[in-house]
Design a protein around this motif. Structure first.
Motif, short mmCIF file in Angstrom:
data_model
loop_
_atom_site.label_atom_id
_atom_site.label_comp_id
_atom_site.label_asym_id
_atom_site.label_seq_id
_atom_site.Cartn_x
_atom_site.Cartn_y
_atom_site.Cartn_z
N LEU A 68 40.86 57.12 34.66
CA LEU A 68 41.46 57.22 33.64
C LEU A 68 42.89 55.65 33.86
O LEU A 68 43.13 55.24 34.76
N ALA A 69 43.47 54.59 33.03
CA ALA A 69 44.01 53.98 32.59
C ALA A 69 44.85 53.75 33.33
O ALA A 69 45.78 54.17 34.88
N GLN A 70 45.82 55.31 33.60
CA GLN A 70 46.95 55.47 33.75
C GLN A 70 47.04 56.06 35.38
O GLN A 70 47.80 55.76 36.22
N ASP A 105 37.77 53.32 38.22
CA ASP A 105 36.71 53.83 37.65
C ASP A 105 35.29 53.57 38.61
O ASP A 105 34.27 54.68 38.96
N THR A 154 42.52 48.93 26.80
CA THR A 154 42.00 49.56 26.15
C THR A 154 42.12 50.12 25.19
O THR A 154 42.30 50.83 24.04
N ARG A 205 35.40 37.89 36.07
CA ARG A 205 34.91 37.58 35.05
C ARG A 205 35.33 37.28 33.98
O ARG A 205 34.93 35.97 33.68
N GLU A 206 36.65 37.57 33.66
CA GLU A 206 37.20 36.73 32.14
C GLU A 206 38.69 36.96 32.89
O GLU A 206 38.91 37.24 33.59
N ASN A 248 30.56 50.33 38.33
CA ASN A 248 29.38 48.70 37.78
C ASN A 248 28.93 48.69 38.75
O ASN A 248 29.39 48.95 39.95
N TYR A 288 51.54 52.33 24.53
CA TYR A 288 50.52 51.52 25.26
C TYR A 288 51.36 49.91 24.94
O TYR A 288 51.03 49.58 25.16
N GLY A 314 41.11 44.09 35.79
CA GLY A 314 41.36 45.31 34.74
C GLY A 314 43.37 45.81 35.10
O GLY A 314 43.09 44.96 36.25
N PHE A 315 42.71 46.66 34.36
CA PHE A 315 43.99 47.80 34.74
C PHE A 315 44.60 47.64 36.41
O PHE A 315 45.59 47.57 37.21
N GLY A 316 43.19 48.15 37.29
CA GLY A 316 43.35 48.70 38.73
C GLY A 316 44.08 47.17 39.44
O GLY A 316 45.03 46.80 40.07
N VAL A 358 31.20 38.38 39.90
CA VAL A 358 30.99 38.18 41.38
C VAL A 358 29.26 39.37 41.34
O VAL A 358 28.66 39.96 40.69
#
Ligand code: FAD
Length: 418
Positions: free
Chosen positions: A316-318, A301, A44, A37-38, A266, A381, A10-12, A78
């Motif tokens: 948050l994504a930022q 997250d 988002t 996973r993807e 998660n 974005y 993801g973002f991180g 995972v």
């Protein structure tokens, strides 16, 4: 050979891997592996428009492989991490298994919607992934189709009632996009009237949009109320069941119920046997390193990262993006035998889109509403998308959407033949 394994694309995870590539690129004997996973990551904040069809669904995601230069990518889920043996166990969609040994582990597995807060939550839709956006889109369009064909007033009412649980950023932005979508597509359904549509948002806390300043939150509420939405604060949902939302004093029948009332770390991240806080997040110090296991790093997250005031940074994504850059610098420093530095970040601001080219935004001390806020959010974005080919596709979609109403094609994911 030093092996760095990053969990979560993801973002991180993607940002950390790209920065590790850049910082450690020339180092001999270093192997970086990203497992997710993807094979794409989702931007988002664009998911709302992907749900309404203003944006082609795939265009809110970025395939991971083109973003990487020398890191290895493994598409797999995972399942567990053996901290003693330093091995990650993952499984591919065809059942194939991977055992990935690491010297340094970066955990960026994100979070999922909290289904334990409200009894019966599994009867509600969630809004976190591309699959969620597709399912919700299908559900909403299906309700319009059913209501248009139905003579039974009860069925029409249930079909045309939409409930969002949770008045944070995700809940409010989703409600905004749904109301705008309904306005735009109603002309295709000549037997439906706008005043038959009911949109409810229930928030347990004292106000909506706690992420943004109260004045702007009030503006957002007024915009949505002008579109006929019923927004209630201090109204905890007691329970959900299929087609029904129970409040303290009443029950609402609705065929579309979306839960956006908080997240939990998660599940796999929460099972890794390292120090965790009471919410299950991996506890790291200010350098993003696990408090119990120095070879484990965590961000985003799924991590509890102490800010300068001791309180954890928000999910948050930022923040995840900045945490990822600092984590890469710190991991690289550690491999060089240098001291890692603390992560310090002051939020740039918050923006919430409300559909129909309206938004509210606070950037530093600047407060914006309406079209300027909406334009700023879109531009910001768009530029967060890492590659130009994706950005161009998004701009083309947005340009087409200026001239045409949203697409109401429902995608048949069951793949029926007859
Ligand atoms: C609809 C929506 C809108 C949002 N809007 C904003 C916004 O406007 N501004 C903002 O700052 N934040 C926003 N956020 C929050 C933001 O998306 C998150 O804070 C951010 O994604 C966190 O990054 P992350 O890397 O920790 O997790 P994620 O980006 O969620 O990435 C986690 C990754 O791990 C993968 N994964 C999970 N489990 C496994 C497993 N078992 N095996 C392998 N891979 C796995 C997932 O597939 C995913 O790729 C929004 C969130 C949502 C849901």
């Amino acid at each position: 050979m030093t092996r760095i394994v990053v969990l979560g694309g993801g973002f991180g995870g993607v940002t950390a891997t790209r920065h590790l590539e850049r910082l450690c690129g020339g180092r001999p004997g270093l192997e970086i592996t990203l497992v997710s996973r993807e094979n794409y990551f989702v931007l988002t904040p664009l998911l709302f428009e992907a749900c309404s069809g203003r944006l082609e669904l795939r265009h809110c995601a970025q395939p991971i492989r083109p973003c990487l230069r020398r890191a290895r990518f493994v598409e797999a889920t995972v399942e567990s991490v053996d901290i003693e043996q330093r091995v990650v166990h993952a499984v591919a969609s065809d059942g194939g298994t991977y055992d990935l040994a690491y010297d340094q582990l970066v955990v960026a597995l994100g979070a999922s919607t909290n289904l334990k807060l409200i009894p019966g939550s599994s009867a509600a839709l969630t809004f976190k992934t591309m699959a969620d956006a597709l399912l919700l889109r299908n559900r909403v369009i299906e309700q319009f189709e059913r209501a248009d064909a139905a003579a039974d007033p009860d069925l029409r009412r249930r079909s045309l009632t939409f409930v969002v649980i949770g008045g944070g950023l995700v809940g409010v932005e989703l409600l905004g996009e749904l109301t705008a979508f309904a306005d735009d597509v109603l002309r295709y359904y000549p037997r439906l009237r706008r005043d038959e549509l009911r949109f409810h948002l229930f928030e347990a806390g004292a106000r909506t949009l706690p992420e943004i300043d109260p004045g702007l939150a009030t503006v957002a509420t007024q915009v949505l109320e002008r579109r006929g939405a019923d927004i209630r604060v201090s109204t905890p949902v007691r329970a959900v069941e299929p087609g029904r939302v129970h409040l303290a004093d009443t029950t609402i029948d609705a065929n579309t119920i979306v839960l956006a009332a908080g997240i939990v770390p998660n599940a796999v991240a929460a099972r890794i046997p390292v120090a965790r806080d009471e919410r299950g997040r991996i506890m790291v110090d200010e350098t993003l390193r696990s408090r119990s296991n120095p070879e484990v790093w965590a961000l985003g997250d799924c991590a509890a990262i102490p800010g300068p005031d001791g309180r954890p940074y928000p999910a948050l994504a930022q923040h995840a993006i900045r945490e990822a850059r600092q984590l890469a610098r710190n991991l690289s420093a550690t491999l060089d035998g240098r001291e890692p530095s603390p992560f310090v970040f002051h939020s740039l601001g918050t923006m919430a889109a409300l559909g129909h080219s309206e938004a509210v935004a606070k950037v530093r001390s600047l407060r914006l509403t309406g079209f300027p806020a909406w334009w700023l959010r879109r531009t910001y974005y768009l530029l967060q998308m890492p590659r130009w080919d994706r950005r161009l596709r998004i701009v083309l979609d947005w340009t087409v959407a200026l001239f045409f109403r949203p697409d109401i094609t429902k995608v048949d994911i069951a793949g029926r033949q007859e």
